[in-house]
Design an enzyme around this catalytic site. Structure first.
Site, mmCIF file in Angstrom:
data_model
loop_
_atom_site.group_PDB
_atom_site.id
_atom_site.type_symbol
_atom_site.label_atom_id
_atom_site.label_comp_id
_atom_site.label_asym_id
_atom_site.label_seq_id
_atom_site.Cartn_x
_atom_site.Cartn_y
_atom_site.Cartn_z
ATOM 1 N N GLU A 136 0.811 -1.225 0.000
ATOM 2 C CA GLU A 136 0.000 0.000 0.000
ATOM 3 C C GLU A 136 0.841 1.270 0.000
ATOM 4 O OE1 GLU A 136 -3.598 0.594 2.042
ATOM 5 O OE2 GLU A 136 -4.229 -1.500 1.959
ATOM 6 N N HIS B 95 -2.147 -1.181 10.195
ATOM 7 C CA HIS B 95 -1.672 -2.555 10.391
ATOM 8 C C HIS B 95 -0.430 -2.529 11.264
ATOM 9 C CE1 HIS B 95 -3.831 -4.862 7.036
ATOM 10 N NE2 HIS B 95 -4.289 -3.633 6.952
#
Length: 435
Positions: A49, A272
């Site tokens: 990402e 995360h």
């Protein structure tokens, strides 16, 4: 591997949640990530990402001393988001973009616009040719009604096929990334069963991190609590997987994760948690001395278990095929509706008696005509889009069928071999059967 070479390897993996203008505190978090990687000096860092190439170039500049070798994988509309930073020279790179990755009309999810893929870099590590993979699979937005499950199973299948067919001759294999699957989810079991890759969390001698290895936790400032339902404490969806070879065995000595907050920082690195694995590379001839049994080149997963997981996957693919055929039928109805509207417009335009003024105005006709064309074009594009999905699902199911048939033959052959060898009636074969 010569004795003077280092025997330890540190691998880092993080989903950076780097959506410019949408992700919170994006620029500041990239500064933090750069500081972390520069300080910790991992051998290889696998990032997901990193959607903006400008952000990748920022990290590349910041890490030019600690990680001079880099590669950014480009695919899809906005990119794959995959990046590799390495202390060791990258010899080659290869990208495979997954065939299925959501729907373009699901704007609130957006997976389709990011070219989800698996990237491979071949790295020279301590005289070994290491095949290092980084990937990011389609997200699971609803545990109860997971409409993207067939897509994730297709991606899992393509991932394991890519790893199997590109890792031949590798000294060791490392796979890191956000798989968006729980440890015992079908796609995860499929990958491990058919590649021989081992989960660093379950293999680690020591672990320091979130409870049960969770990488998406409720205590993270950026985590949306509804994303964790029905798992209140958190879920484990990010992984580092490993595999050795005949030449070297890979053992995970330790695994650690971040725990939400960062010391002396106002917020976490990402939504995360990051993973850091410390791997020990042990020469095959030294395995007995270190008390390690080299299982890297043998089938550690029973054939019957491999067959079962493929059968489960085929069932999901078939269900996905039925769902996609229904969507294609709806696209056909949209085309039919557009044609019907067009015929109705033509009838009203050329039958003045139906209109109080005798004729429609040019503006009205033009507007209705544009609506008809939009409906027709949308229906046609969706029909073609779903047609390609059907082809991919059918092809995947055919491949799984071939694998299932081969495994059945392999299981039968082993049974016959054991029976024949026990009574001494095994026929002479000029070549050894390849597994």
């Amino acid at each position: 591997m010569a004795t003077e070479r280092p025997a330890k390897l540190r691998v880092f993996s993080l989903n950076c949640w780097g959506i410019r203008f949408l992700s919170q505190c994006c620029a500041q978090r990239y500064e933090m990530i750069a500081e972390l990687l520069d300080r910790e000096q991992h051998d290889v860092a696998l990032l997901q990402e990193v959607w903006s190439e400008k952000d990748f170039l920022f990290l590349k500049n910041k890490l030019s001393s600690s990680h001079p070798h880099t590669h950014y994988f480009k695919s899809g509309v906005i990119g794959s988001g995959l990046a590799v930073f390495s202390k060791h020279r990258i010899q080659d790179a290869l990208l495979y973009q997954y065939s299925l990755n959501g729907y373009p009309y699901m704007l609130c999810h957006g997976d389709w616009f990011g070219g989800k893929a698996v990237g491979l870099v071949i790295v020279d590590m301590f005289g070994l040719k290491a095949h290092v993979y980084v990937t990011h699979l389609h997200a699971e937005y609803s545990r109860a009604r997971d409409e993207y499950l067939p897509h994730r199973i297709v991606q899992s299948w393509e991932l394991l096929q890519f790893v199997r067919h590109t890792s031949c001759g590798a000294g060791m294999v490392i796979l890191g990334g956000d798989l968006n699957m729980h440890p015992q989810d079908l796609g995860n079991r499929l990958i491990r069963a058919h590649t021989g890759l081992r989960d660093c969390y379950t293999e680690a001698a020591t672990f320091d991190g979130c409870e049960d290895g969770h990488t998406l936790i409720a205590d993270n400032h950026f985590t949306k609590k509804q994303d964790l339902v029905p798992f209140e404490k958190g879920i484990r969806i990010d992984y580092i997987l490993m595999k050795g070879s005949k030449r070297v065995n890979v053992k995970c000595e330790s695994l650690s994760t971040t725990k939400g907050s960062v010391a002396d920082k106002p917020f976490p690195y990402s939504d995360h948690e990051s993973l850091t694995a410390e791997l020990a590379l042990i020469q095959s001839e030294d395995n007995r001395q270190h008390g390690v049994r080299n299982t890297e080149c043998s089938d550690t997963v029973p054939v019957s278990e491999q067959m079962d997981v493929v059968s489960e996957a085929r069932a999901v693919i078939k269900e996905g095929l039925c769902q996609t055929e229904v969507l294609q039928a709806k696209a056909m109805c949209l085309i039919g509706g557009g044609l019907l509207l067009l015929l109705l417009l033509l009838a009203m335009a050329f039958l003045p008696c139906l209109c109080s003024g005798g004729h429609f105005s040019f503006t009205t006709v033009g507007f209705l005509g544009a609506v008809c064309m939009i409906v027709l074009l949308s229906g046609a594009l969706l029909y073609l889009f779903f047609a390609t999905h059907i082809k991919v699902l059918k092809e995947t199911e055919d491949q799984m069928k071939l694998t299932s048939n081969y495994l059945q033959t392999k299981l039968s052959w082993h049974s016959v071999s054991e029976s024949s060898s026990s009574d001494g009636s095994l026929e002479h074969q000029p070549f050894k059967r390849e597994e």
